[in-house]
Scaffold this active site. Structure first.
Site, PDB file in Angstrom:
ATOM      1  N   ASP A 283       0.865  -1.178   0.000  1.00 23.23           N
ATOM      2  CA  ASP A 283       0.000   0.000   0.000  1.00 23.23           C
ATOM      3  C   ASP A 283       0.906   1.234   0.000  1.00 23.23           C
ATOM      4  O   ASP A 283       2.127   1.128   0.203  1.00 23.23           O
ATOM      5  CB  ASP A 283      -0.961  -0.010   1.204  1.00 23.23           C
ATOM      6  CG  ASP A 283      -2.188   0.869   0.929  1.00 23.23           C
ATOM      7  OD1 ASP A 283      -2.094   1.756   0.052  1.00 23.23           O
ATOM      8  OD2 ASP A 283      -3.226   0.684   1.583  1.00 23.23           O
TER       9      ASP A 283
HETATM   10  C1  NOJ Z   1      -4.032   3.930   0.190  1.00 24.55           C
HETATM   11  C2  NOJ Z   1      -5.199   3.006   0.230  1.00 24.55           C
HETATM   12  O1  NOJ Z   1      -5.198   2.267   1.433  1.00 24.55           O
HETATM   13  C3  NOJ Z   1      -5.271   2.058  -0.929  1.00 24.55           C
HETATM   14  O2  NOJ Z   1      -6.490   1.389  -0.886  1.00 24.55           O
HETATM   15  C4  NOJ Z   1      -5.092   2.789  -2.214  1.00 24.55           C
HETATM   16  O3  NOJ Z   1      -5.217   1.917  -3.297  1.00 24.55           O
HETATM   17  C5  NOJ Z   1      -3.749   3.473  -2.217  1.00 24.55           C
HETATM   18  N1  NOJ Z   1      -3.705   4.421  -1.124  1.00 24.55           N
HETATM   19  C6  NOJ Z   1      -3.461   4.180  -3.524  1.00 24.55           C
HETATM   20  O4  NOJ Z   1      -4.364   5.179  -3.726  1.00 24.55           O
END
Ligand code: NOJ
Length: 759
Positions: A283
């Protein structure tokens, strides 16, 4: 009489159905990836493992152009305009030695330009073909813009509606969640990723993010092994079986080991047990955050731990670019391991056909993105995801002829941006979104007086960084005098109208990431407004525009009609009007158990029985101030027609272990108009090597029936449905035991039968 508990380990059988389906052409693309790897330097290989933020949300992040030029980018995050994509792709194709194209990744969550109902709402359709179609459109629009990878579907089971991200998933149930996961992956990826209509999907967040302590975003999750295998993993396994190309590791600690550095999750489960062939991305910044967690000593250690745990690509933390080379040189990781990590990334680029067609056709994108032909699908989706929670005295549908004046009241009555969610894209243009008020106005086309008043304002106490990132302004708060005036205006309007539609709920940014809530109360003075409007004695329909179940316990006995419309997307207002005036018949079903208040959390239907169940010997685990029952059960949802479920039959009530049990039931539309119903089958295993939930959904079918029509629905309960992961034996078991079956219209179904599995 009890049959003995066999506790038979099904490991061999499970392993057979655990290997990931090979996407078409996989061996071919892997061979191409290998050939390319043979020409790459170690530095070039490491560069492919980095995803660079197109928007610098981590201070000090490199500019994407610079990273690409240096061969330090395999993918770019959060760029969505075709012109920008082509510009960056050109740098990769023309200014790097091996001309390896970039993958552009974005959160395409419930549509790209055409916005559909939020994911939890889509799950409420219980309709795989609808979900596949919707994600097919999202993929088509995204790909036409140059996006080749979405960070979706989110497959986190969520049993705490305080958690803002419940909105992004399919709710509380692993069986329903698995169906939704398969449909989402099929919709995004299709059968051919080289076609200009599909994109890579990403099963996220692996795993356990939905169980955050207290529903607080990012907080630690503590999940038992049996819950992991029986509840939290199944949607991920389903996505994998459907051929999902990528996984994303989660942010939080899982049982004290951060998911991004968790080799149990990423190696033992994902690769060794499930034989996942694709790649894992972290993530955003979650590798760097291994230090913040107090898990890694420093950024180098973080890179080492994430890499060796099984994260192929670093999303935007920069730690791989900074440290992997040194780690190889120091002999802590090998070049072969780096190659292993890069291989599926290159294979995905071949799968997407990017080496042959790296650029996006900007002219074509204008024709495809936001095309008018997708709007009817958005409208249909919003009709089919709405859940009619209550309809006392058949107040709904309203009659277009009889209603001469209608008041559309509430802060969500005419709020375009709030029909969408926080994940509606970066440059959201909400102007074409149809509000509840607009939908009703269009529907009535001048045949009635339609007036509106907000009545109250709603606002978050704390803004999140996303509001700033998306450039969203907070509304100027009303003065006290203004607030009084607006409130009275709304109540007066109700008094002089035939019918009131109260549009209450939450703003778009009140759920989603960084949007957890401590209570389930309706924000602001909405409850007060609702009570004041109801006190006028006018017929009131409550339309909920929201991301999570809210406390509507008062409404459930005082407001005759309640429609859960969710954040329903661009066509939401039209679809709501279709339902209110009977041009569409609601058929959505709750993918979550609806609590009476936040104190009941966690409340989910598939809980175990305590030693003192309610209604038993007088003891129970019930609170003294509240019923133990939810306000609405999982699977609940009404229709304008009536259905009767009858004639539950089990063809083979005594089966040998491993033989499927065949169940059939009749469903009849006993009302006066066509409608759809979801026939739901629940089982309960009465004894065994471990206690099993009071009920578990193990089959459902969405059936469309004309008035008076009757159909027989059949279910087969085989090994997959009857086995479970037991913490007693640390493996999959199928017990020779007695089982209950219920079939009906929600998790409280009473039509019952039983069968026996014999050793
Ligand atoms: C953080 C989020 O938890 C995740 O779901 C997302 O895909 C990423 N950022 C990228 O935007």
């Amino acid at each position: 009489m009890k049959y003995f508990v066999a506790g038979i380990a099904l490991m061999a059988a499970s392993l057979a159905f655990m290997a990931q389906a090979q996407p078409a052409g996989r061996p071919n693309v892997t061979a191409k990836a290998d050939a390319l790897l043979g020409r790459m330097t170690l530095e070039e290989k490491i560069g492919q493992l980095a995803q660079i933020g197109g928007i610098a949300f981590v201070p000090g992040s490199p500019k994407p152009e610079d990273a690409i030029r240096k061969g330090q980018a395999g993918s770019i995050l959060w760029i969505s305009k075709p012109g920008d994509i082509n510009r960056l792709q050109k740098v990769a194709m023309e200014e790097t030695r091996l001309h390896i194209p970039l993958i552009f990744g974005l959160d395409v969550i419930h549509g790209f330009k055409t916005l559909f109902p939020m994911p939890l709402a889509l799950a409420a359709s219980w309709d795989a073909s609808l979900i596949e179609r919707v994600h097919g459109v999202a993929a088509k629009e995204a790909r036409a813009s140059g996006i080749t990878w979405t960070f979706a579907p989110m497959l986190d089971i969520a049993r705490d509606p305080r958690w803002g991200r419940m909105i992004e998933g399919a709710g509380e149930d692993p069986f329903l969640g698995a169906m939704v996961a398969r449909a989402q992956v099929r919709g995004f990826q299709g059968n051919d990723l080289t076609s200009q209509d599909h994109i890579l999907a990403c099963a996220k967040h692996f795993a356990g993010y939905g169980a955050a302590d207290g529903g607080r975003d990012y907080d630690s999750s503590y999940i038992s092994d049996s819950e992991l295998w029986n509840v939290y993993f199944p949607p991920f396994k389903a996505a994998l079986d459907a051929g999902v190309s990528t996984f994303m590791s989660a942010y939080m600690d899982l049982n004290d080991v951060p998911a991004t550095g968790n080799s149990f999750l990423l190696q033992d489960v994902l690769r060794k047990t499930w034989k996942f062939q694709g790649f894992v991305v972290s993530d955003a910044n979650s590798i760097g955050d291994l230090v913040t967690h107090g898990f890694a000593r420093d950024r180098k250690d973080a890179a080492f731990r994430a890499f060796t745990a099984g994260v192929n690509m670093d999303m935007a933390s920069g730690t791989y670019n900074e440290n992997l080379l040194a780690l190889v040189k120091a002999g802590r990781i090998t070049e072969a391991q780096v190659e292993q990590a890069v291989r599926p990334i290159l294979a995905a680029k071949y799968q997407l056909g990017l080496f042959d067609h790296p650029y996006v056709d900007e002219e074509r994108s204008k024709a495809v993105v936001g095309a008018a032909e997708y709007r009817p699908i958005a409208r249909e989706a919003a009709q089919r995801t709405a859940v009619l929670l209550r309809n006392e005295g058949g107040l709904l549908p309203l009659s277009k002829d009889a209603v001469k004046s209608i008041a559309v009241i509430g802060p969500l009555a005419d709020a375009k941006r709030d029909m969408l969610t926080m994940w509606s894209g970066f440059d959201v243009d909400a102007s074409t979104t149809v509000t509840v008020l607009e939908g009703i106005r269009t529907k009535l086309g001048g045949s009635a007086r339609v007036e509106s008043a907000a009545g109250v304002q709603i606002a978050k106490q704390f803004r999140s960084m996303f509001e700033d990132l998306f450039g969203m302004k907070s509304a100027e708060p009303w003065t006290e005098a203004q607030a009084r005036q607006e409130f009275s205006k709304a109540v007066d309007l109700a008094k002089r109208s035939d019918v009131v539609v109260l549009a209450l709920g939450e703003g778009a940014m009140m759920s989603g990431e960084l949007a957890s809530q401590s209570s389930l109360e309706m924000p602001g003075r909405q409850q007060e407004l609702m009570e004041a409007v109801a006190a006028t004695g006018k017929p009131v329909v409550l339309v909920l525009v929201n991301g999570r179940p809210l406390n509507i316990t008062w409404a459930s006995t005082h407001i005759p009609a309640i429609l859960e419309a969710w954040h329903s997307g661009n066509e939401g207002g039209n679809a709501i009007a279709d339902i209110l005036f009977g041009d569409a018949n609601p058929g959505g079903k709750l993918p979550i158990t609806w609590p009476r208040n936040a104190g009941q959390i966690p409340i989910y239907y598939a809980h175990n029985t305590t030693h003192q169940p309610e209604g038993g010997r007088g003891f129970s685990s019930r609170y003294w101030d509240q019923s133990g029952a939810p306000l609405y059960p999982f699977g609940h949802g009404l229709s304008y027609t009536k259905f009767a479920v009858s004639n539950l039959k089990i063809a083979n009530t005594q089966v040998k272990l491993g033989t499927p049990v065949e169940v059939s039931v009749d469903i009849e539309n006993t009302g006066a108009r066509a409608g759809t119903e979801v026939v739901q089958l629940y089982i309960h295993q009465r004894a065994g090597g471990a206690s099993r939930p009071v009920r578990e959904l193990k089959g459902f079918e969405k059936v469309g029936l004309k008035a008076g029509e009757k159909k027989t629905v059949r279910f087969s309960l085989g090994k997959a449905e009857l086995s479970y992961w037991s913490s007693a034996s640390k493996g999959w078991v199928l017990d020779a035991e007695n089982f209950d079956v219920w079939v009906g219209q929600d998790a409280s179904a009473s039509l019952h039968a039983e069968f026996i599995v014999q050793p």
